[in-house]
Write an enzyme that holds these catalytic residues in place. Sequence first.
Site: not given
Length: 161
Positions: A13, A16, A18-20, A130
């Site tokens: 993401c 690195n 939050c999402r990934s 995001d």
Amino acid sequence: MGRKDKIRVLFVCLGNICRSPAAEGILKKLIAENSLDGAIEVNSAGMSAWHEGELPDSRMRAHGRLRGYDFCSRSRPFNSLDFERFDYIIAMDESNYADLLSFAMTDEEKTKVRRMTDFSTRYTHDHIPDPYYSGDSGFELVLDLLEDACAGLLKFLRGEI
Ligand code: 4NP
């Protein structure tokens, strides 16, 4: 053993944090629950180095904890060498996807780059939004989308083992 002794997956993401890292934690838990440790390796990275060395965002950690996850990786920037280390490099949104493709040097590297939402089974979203500037609902949506896509991804990876 099947065609490969081990499959290596990298989630990417922007930050690195939050999402990934959430995708990494969710897939790792699924792998453990399915006794596939040793068959699939998971890691994550960011297209930026803005948060290098940091734990995941405290909001993402808190929302993950409510679902039984412990997101505890440390942020690191994506590196071109990741194309050699990983079999699948999975982008959270279109911007990450385009950036990763621009780093790819060969057709083989290009085919490693996938979109996370390609593995969705219950949702029709075309990217993982995001959540950084969103409230609680944004983090919950990310976790809903990632739990679904990770289950779809694991099903796909089982066909590769
Ligand atoms: P991620 O979220 O890409 O899912 O880790 C973000 C984290 C940090 C920032 C943006 C997105 N930031 O602007 O610092």
